[in-house]
Design an enzyme around this catalytic site. Structure first.
Site, PDB file in Angstrom:
ATOM      1  N   CYS A  74       4.385  31.473  10.752  1.00 53.99           N
ATOM      2  CA  CYS A  74       5.598  32.594   9.803  1.00 53.99           C
ATOM      3  C   CYS A  74       6.717  31.559   9.569  1.00 53.99           C
ATOM      4  CB  CYS A  74       5.856  32.830  10.449  1.00 53.99           C
ATOM      5  SG  CYS A  74       7.236  34.782  10.051  1.00 53.99           S
ATOM      6  N   CYS A  80      14.372  34.326  11.047  1.00 56.62           N
ATOM      7  CA  CYS A  80      14.382  35.593  11.677  1.00 56.62           C
ATOM      8  C   CYS A  80      14.828  36.045  12.431  1.00 56.62           C
ATOM      9  CB  CYS A  80      12.961  35.898  11.203  1.00 56.62           C
ATOM     10  SG  CYS A  80      12.535  37.947  11.847  1.00 56.62           S
ATOM     11  N   CYS A  83      11.230  36.706  16.326  1.00 59.31           N
ATOM     12  CA  CYS A  83      10.236  36.182  17.309  1.00 59.31           C
ATOM     13  C   CYS A  83      10.940  34.913  17.677  1.00 59.31           C
ATOM     14  CB  CYS A  83       9.307  35.441  16.737  1.00 59.31           C
ATOM     15  SG  CYS A  83       8.628  36.764  15.649  1.00 59.31           S
ATOM     16  N   CYS A 162       4.382  39.689   8.142  1.00 60.38           N
ATOM     17  CA  CYS A 162       5.258  39.816   9.949  1.00 60.38           C
ATOM     18  C   CYS A 162       3.599  39.460  10.547  1.00 60.38           C
ATOM     19  CB  CYS A 162       6.454  40.864  10.430  1.00 60.38           C
ATOM     20  SG  CYS A 162       6.315  40.466  11.802  1.00 60.38           S
ATOM     21  N   GLN A 286       3.657  51.829  24.807  1.00 61.54           N
ATOM     22  CA  GLN A 286       3.631  50.617  24.876  1.00 61.54           C
ATOM     23  C   GLN A 286       3.220  49.836  23.586  1.00 61.54           C
ATOM     24  OE1 GLN A 286       5.333  49.379  27.458  1.00 61.54           O
ATOM     25  NE2 GLN A 286       5.032  50.330  29.303  1.00 61.54           N
ATOM     26  N   TYR A 315      10.304  58.045  35.289  1.00 57.24           N
ATOM     27  CA  TYR A 315      10.608  57.307  34.019  1.00 57.24           C
ATOM     28  C   TYR A 315       8.999  57.277  32.946  1.00 57.24           C
ATOM     29  CZ  TYR A 315      14.062  55.647  36.553  1.00 57.24           C
ATOM     30  OH  TYR A 315      15.361  55.348  37.066  1.00 57.24           O
ATOM     31  N   GLU A 336      10.744  62.502  33.189  1.00 55.09           N
ATOM     32  CA  GLU A 336      10.172  61.334  32.411  1.00 55.09           C
ATOM     33  C   GLU A 336      11.941  62.629  31.021  1.00 55.09           C
ATOM     34  OE1 GLU A 336      10.012  59.291  29.595  1.00 55.09           O
ATOM     35  OE2 GLU A 336      11.609  59.868  28.780  1.00 55.09           O
ATOM     36  N   ASP A 384       9.266  53.509  36.231  1.00 52.44           N
ATOM     37  CA  ASP A 384       8.723  52.322  35.537  1.00 52.44           C
ATOM     38  C   ASP A 384       9.838  51.840  33.698  1.00 52.44           C
ATOM     39  OD1 ASP A 384       8.084  50.760  33.177  1.00 52.44           O
ATOM     40  OD2 ASP A 384       7.063  52.150  31.986  1.00 52.44           O
ATOM     41  N   CYS A 411      10.613  45.848  31.976  1.00 54.13           N
ATOM     42  CA  CYS A 411      10.795  44.966  30.440  1.00 54.13           C
ATOM     43  C   CYS A 411      11.800  44.353  30.386  1.00 54.13           C
ATOM     44  CB  CYS A 411      10.889  45.439  29.180  1.00 54.13           C
ATOM     45  SG  CYS A 411      11.799  47.226  29.358  1.00 54.13           S
TER      46      CYS A 411
HETATM   47  C1  LIG Z   1      10.189  52.010  30.063  1.00 53.08           C
HETATM   48  S1  LIG Z   1       9.963  53.647  29.052  1.00 53.08           S
HETATM   49  C2  LIG Z   1       8.333  53.392  30.361  1.00 53.08           C
HETATM   50  C3  LIG Z   1       7.254  55.082  29.690  1.00 53.08           C
HETATM   51  C4  LIG Z   1       6.021  55.117  30.464  1.00 53.08           C
HETATM   52  N1  LIG Z   1       5.902  54.818  31.925  1.00 53.08           N
HETATM   53  C5  LIG Z   1       5.070  54.085  29.402  1.00 53.08           C
HETATM   54  O1  LIG Z   1       4.562  52.905  30.210  1.00 53.08           O
HETATM   55  O2  LIG Z   1       4.930  54.688  28.750  1.00 53.08           O
HETATM   56  C6  LIG Z   1      11.002  54.167  30.089  1.00 53.08           C
HETATM   57  C7  LIG Z   1      10.690  55.473  30.365  1.00 53.08           C
HETATM   58  O3  LIG Z   1      12.128  56.247  31.400  1.00 53.08           O
HETATM   59  C8  LIG Z   1      12.736  57.026  29.632  1.00 53.08           C
HETATM   60  N2  LIG Z   1      14.253  57.119  30.327  1.00 53.08           N
HETATM   61  C9  LIG Z   1      14.891  56.268  30.166  1.00 53.08           C
HETATM   62  N3  LIG Z   1      16.369  56.712  31.227  1.00 53.08           N
HETATM   63  C10 LIG Z   1      16.103  57.922  32.047  1.00 53.08           C
HETATM   64  C11 LIG Z   1      15.795  58.334  33.070  1.00 53.08           C
HETATM   65  N4  LIG Z   1      17.290  58.172  33.936  1.00 53.08           N
HETATM   66  N5  LIG Z   1      15.205  59.240  33.720  1.00 53.08           N
HETATM   67  C12 LIG Z   1      14.443  59.587  33.154  1.00 53.08           C
HETATM   68  N6  LIG Z   1      12.870  59.247  32.160  1.00 53.08           N
HETATM   69  C13 LIG Z   1      14.554  58.269  31.564  1.00 53.08           C
HETATM   70  C14 LIG Z   1      12.418  56.496  28.313  1.00 53.08           C
HETATM   71  O4  LIG Z   1      12.477  57.958  28.000  1.00 53.08           O
HETATM   72  C15 LIG Z   1      10.877  55.823  28.723  1.00 53.08           C
HETATM   73  O5  LIG Z   1       9.836  57.347  27.561  1.00 53.08           O
END
Ligand SMILES: C[S@@+](CC[C@H](N)C(=O)[O-])C[C@H]1O[C@@H](n2cnc3c(N)ncnc32)[C@H](O)[C@@H]1O
Length: 453
Positions: A74, A80, A83, A162, A286, A315, A336, A384, A411
């Site tokens: 790039c 930038c 990356c 990009c 994702q 989540y 969520e 998650d 993550c």
């Molecule tokens: C890393 S993402 C994972 C989403 C899903 N598992 C996926 O793989 O697409 C984390 C998610 O947690 C939600 N989130 C953040 N804080 C939260 C909370 N205290 N309780 C429930 N969900 C929450 C965010 O809105 C987001 O959608």
């Protein structure tokens, strides 16, 4: 404290890499961090910052090159901030990500016997991002510019390509930028907090090919919107939804709470392993679809479902993991915090004819207490969370619910390691797989299996 002085020029051998991908040189145990320097390299560097416990250097010359060094493809790479690892072979990137997890869990965390697998990488680790959030600004001639921020700044680097974004995104970005200039659209000025156009967000369904374009504006009045709708539809028939999101806050948050659909559908559709998903502009999805399938497959393997389990998908976003698992479980409960995402999850369950799922909007730490009070006894808990990891109350409730297995996707492995220490009271951390969701960057994603002791 070191005797190093700012602007000193030194030579040295790089002995380590930080999690940010910076080379480390030590002088009498005092570390100097040098971006873009690789382990084993002899380099010449200039000291640009001296602090009590460390210094920062700028790479001037590589005197002896590492075998892991490659020419970054790039042209914006050294400016930038998007990356950080393009100067490294992809194999070395994958090894570095695994090493980071090994370091966190084996060395720092005391989880000596957890199995840490090799990082699952991509065959072609480029042009993978299905979501681009592109800031809009102006140059000194008041022409619209679009691109990504210079490292640790809000200075936009004007670019027309990009290499980690989906190709259609840059085609749209270049057209939109041209039209901003032709039509003299008012552009937001972050310093003065004035002007209209702030960001253009583009999302693509990796398999469906559907595209959503969102204009993020500081205020409702976007008088050229009809022209943009007309031109975009004509130039890009893949666009199924054009939206305007209103963000009048002066924070770094990209999208505001309110969106209006200018034309087309409210949601974008994609398919993951034969399950159809739709998502609205505010819902999490994702960003690397190809790798998401590896990530979810590994999560499913770790959950080891036999068809009779009660699963909590915490989540859950738009329900992607939960619906993956619902095919092999008795019932899946998802939670969520974003209402739009829960609406999507419910629609996704209906559309795919699942009648063994329940999705609830709320904070995971609160809803899980309600589930416990209702007598729901999960066999598997899927976790998650966002980068900051889990709330302690949440983890304690998971311990009280005492499921057979916990599968934790993260993550941010450092908050995952912190949370693993709480789970360790009752659960054995068996194995972890890093999955490279963000090639060319230092971000690491992991999926971990915990079994009840
Ligand atoms: C890393 S993402 C994972 C989403 C899903 N598992 C996926 O793989 O697409 C984390 C998610 O947690 C939600 N989130 C953040 N804080 C939260 C909370 N205290 N309780 C429930 N969900 C929450 C965010 O809105 C987001 O959608």
């Amino acid at each position: 404290m070191s005797t190093l002085q700012k602007n000193d020029i030194h030579r040295g051998r790089v002995i380590d890499l930080t999690h940010e991908g910076h080379g480390v040189i030590k002088i009498d145990r005092y570390p100097i961090f040098i971006p873009q320097a690789l382990i084993g390299e002899e380099i010449e560097y200039k000291v640009i910052k001296v602090k009590k416990n460390f210094a920062i250097g700028k790479l001037l010359n590589v005197l002896k090159e590492s075998e892991d060094r490659v020419e970054p493809p790039c042209v914006y790479y050294y400016k930038c901030g998007g990356c950080q690892l393009q100067h490294m072979t992809y194999e070395a990137q994958l090894a570095m990500k695994k090493e980071q997890v090994v370091n966190l869990f084996h060395r720092k965390g005391g989880f000596e016997d957890v199995i840490i697998h090799d990082t699952i990488g991509m065959e072609n680790p480029w042009r993978y991002r299905n979501k681009s959030q592109i800031p809009v600004g102006t140059n000194k001639d008041q022409q619209a510019i679009m691109g990504f921020y210079r490292q640790r700044s809000h200075q936009i680097i004007d670019m027309d390509e990009c290499l980690i974004q989906a190709p259609i995104h840059q085609e749209i970005m270049n057209k939109v930028k041209q039209w901003f200039n032709e039509l003299n659209v008012s552009i937001y000025d972050e310093q003065k907090k004035q002007g209209l156009m702030r960001h253009v967000v583009i999302r693509t369904g990796h398999y469906s090919g559907e595209v959503m374009v969102i204009f993020v504006t500081n205020g409702k009045k976007f008088k050229e919107s009809n022209i943009f709708v007309e031109r975009l539809q004509e130039a890009f028939p893949q666009i199924v939804s054009i939206k305007q999101n209103i963000n009048t806050s002066h924070s770094n948050v990209i999208m505001g709470p309110q969106s209006v659909t200018l034309i087309g559908k409210d949601t974008l559709q994609d398919t993951l392993s034969e399950v159809e998903f739709k998502m609205s502009d505010q819902s999490f999805y994702q960003i690397n679809t190809e790798q998401t399938e590896h990530l979810y497959q590994r999560a499913l393997d770790y959950a080891n479902l036999q068809g009779e389990e009660i699963v909590l998908d915490t989540y859950c976003g738009i329900g992607t993991i939960g619906l993956y698992m619902a095919q092999q479980a008795k019932h899946v409960y998802g939670v969520e915090v974003v209402q739009d995402a829960i609406d999507n999850a419910q629609d996704n369950a209906t559309k795919n004819r699942f009648n063994n799922t329940t999705f609830v909007c709320g904070k995971a730490e609160e809803v899980i207490l309600k589930w416990k009070a209702q007598g729901i006894k999960p066999d598997v808990v899927m976790i998650d969370p966002p980068r900051k990891g889990c709330d302690e109350t949440f983890l304690n409730t998971v311990l009280e619910l005492n499921p057979k297995r916990i599968v934790y996707i993260s993550c941010n492995p450092s908050t995952q390691q912190r949370d693993a220490k709480i789970l360790d009271q009752q659960y054995k951390l068996k194995q972890i797989t890093p999955v490279d969701m963000f090639p060319q960057t230092t971000h690491v994603e992991t999926v971990a299996q915990f079994d009840r002791k």
